[in-house]
Write a protein that holds these residues in place. Structure first.
Motif, PDB file in Angstrom:
ATOM      1  N   PRO A 269    -155.921   9.900 -46.303  1.00 29.72           N
ATOM      2  CA  PRO A 269    -155.057  11.086 -46.217  1.00 29.72           C
ATOM      3  C   PRO A 269    -155.418  11.997 -45.051  1.00 29.72           C
ATOM      4  CG  PRO A 269    -156.738  11.440 -47.870  1.00 29.72           C
ATOM      5  CD  PRO A 269    -156.921  10.019 -47.377  1.00 29.72           C
ATOM      6  N   LEU A 270    -156.587  11.772 -44.457  1.00 31.34           N
ATOM      7  CA  LEU A 270    -157.036  12.601 -43.342  1.00 31.34           C
ATOM      8  C   LEU A 270    -156.459  12.063 -42.029  1.00 31.34           C
ATOM      9  CD1 LEU A 270    -159.001  14.946 -42.536  1.00 31.34           C
ATOM     10  CD2 LEU A 270    -160.721  13.177 -42.128  1.00 31.34           C
ATOM     11  N   ALA A 271    -155.969  12.943 -41.176  1.00 29.46           N
ATOM     12  CA  ALA A 271    -155.434  12.532 -39.876  1.00 29.46           C
ATOM     13  C   ALA A 271    -156.597  12.217 -38.938  1.00 29.46           C
ATOM     14  CB  ALA A 271    -154.561  13.627 -39.290  1.00 29.46           C
ATOM     15  N   ILE A 272    -156.794  10.925 -38.661  1.00 32.67           N
ATOM     16  CA  ILE A 272    -157.871  10.478 -37.780  1.00 32.67           C
ATOM     17  C   ILE A 272    -157.241   9.673 -36.649  1.00 32.67           C
ATOM     18  CG2 ILE A 272    -160.070   9.259 -37.621  1.00 32.67           C
ATOM     19  CD1 ILE A 272    -160.284   9.461 -40.660  1.00 32.67           C
ATOM     20  N   ALA A 273    -157.694   9.895 -35.450  1.00 33.84           N
ATOM     21  CA  ALA A 273    -157.127   9.208 -34.285  1.00 33.84           C
ATOM     22  C   ALA A 273    -157.219   7.692 -34.449  1.00 33.84           C
ATOM     23  CB  ALA A 273    -157.857   9.645 -33.017  1.00 33.84           C
ATOM     24  N   GLU A 274    -156.104   7.018 -34.221  1.00 33.27           N
ATOM     25  CA  GLU A 274    -156.108   5.558 -34.225  1.00 33.27           C
ATOM     26  C   GLU A 274    -156.684   5.052 -32.901  1.00 33.27           C
ATOM     27  OE1 GLU A 274    -152.253   4.066 -35.135  1.00 33.27           O
ATOM     28  OE2 GLU A 274    -152.056   5.244 -36.994  1.00 33.27           O
TER      29      GLU A 274
END
Length: 331
Positions: A269-274
């Protein structure tokens, strides 16, 4: 230095040697032009250069065609030997036959890649190249130097900043997942941001993935309840499978561990850079047949259509390498 420069200027253009041989064999400017695939004016220009370089007319016109002078007769043997050596040099290529080759390949990778990538590479190599040995080396700050020196043949993973002189080829994209115990009391088919904050976590302090996760936590001002930190993925499945701890990690390694150890995979659910997993190699070995074979194996096993491409790092734009698709697909 002047003597060396003078000697270099006296080196004959191979095209002139070929003209010398063709004229001696045919005795005709017209036939020599046809043999070499050149126009007669071009042949005339080359012949003038050849005569100047060798300081002799070399061929004179007669009723029987272009006849060689004594100097031409004395030089033809040496000229043909030189042409033969040039042909051998041009044809010289050490092909790589995986079915018979006996050599070692060193591949830099993370410990996570030992689980996700190495088994497929090893299985393929054992099947098609039984005498080839693979050595897995840890990817790190020294990797670019190892690729340049030849200590390592290839690097697999994600390197955010690469020195000039290296090629890179995208293999597959990575987003993030969370792993949880299949019998977790509070987490079922999904995990919310609130639950993510509330649960206790196990962190893997390994590779660029850890840096991306730490950056996302800092940017979103989120402090996790970290119950355990591990230096790598060894032991992680047993920890998650026997506790209520949550692990956040790239999808490929997460899904692989979940498959083998019966863990639950949840979208993070956390926005982490792909990021994109790539293979890296140095320009010194770009045309090496053995290196090309190894890169071809990795591309065949892991590359996905949507990330196909070849890049070479640029000294002036290290963080955004210049596209070199004109060089062709990496092999």
């Amino acid at each position: 230095m002047r003597h060396q420069d003078h000697a270099e200027t006296n080196l004959l253009d191979p095209r002139l040697l070929r003209l010398f041989d063709a004229l001696f064999a045919t005795g005709s400017v017209t036939k020599a032009a046809e043999k070499l695939g050149q126009s007669q004016p071009t042949i005339s220009i080359w012949l003038a250069r050849l005569r100047k370089e060798l300081d002799d007319p070399l061929f004179v016109r007669s009723a029987d065609g272009m006849l060689p002078t004594p100097r031409a007769e004395a030089l033809i043997g040496t000229a043909r030997q030189a042409l033969e050596m040039l042909r051998r040099l041009a044809e010289l290529r050490t092909d790589f036959d995986p079915t018979t080759a006996k050599r070692r390949f060193a591949i830099c990778m993370t410990d996570g890649s030992h689980v996700t990538l190495l088994p497929s590479i090893l299985a393929h190599v054992r099947r098609v190249a039984p005498r080839v040995r693979i050595e897995a080396t840890l990817i790190g700050a020294d990797t670019p130097r190892m690729l340049q020196s030849g200590e390592a043949d290839l690097a697999l993973g994600y390197i955010s900043d690469l020195d000039a002189g290296h090629f890179q080829q995208a293999l597959f994209p990575q987003d993030w997942v969370c792993l949880a115990n299949a019998k977790h009391a509070r987490i079922r088919d999904r995990i919310t941001v609130k639950e993510f904050r509330r649960e206790a976590h196990v962190l893997i302090r390994s590779g660029t993935g850890h840096q991306l996760l730490a950056g996302a936590l800092q940017e979103q001002r989120m402090v996790l309840d970290v119950a355990l930190e591990l230096p790598g993925f060894l032991g992680l499945p047993a920890i998650v499978g026997t506790t209520d701890l949550i692990a956040t990690l790239p999808r490929h390694i997460g899904e692989t561990l979940a498959h083998y150890y019966g863990l639950r995979v949840l979208n993070c659910p956390l926005a982490i850079a792909e990021f994109t997993v790539k293979q890296y190699w140095h320009a010194r070995f770009h045309h090496d047949p053995a290196s090309q074979w190894l890169r071809g194996v990795c591309a065949e096993l892991f590359q996905q259509q949507e990330v196909r491409g070849l890049h070479r790092s640029s000294r002036s734009r290290k963080r955004r390498p210049r596209d070199l698709q004109s060089q062709g697909s990496a092999r």
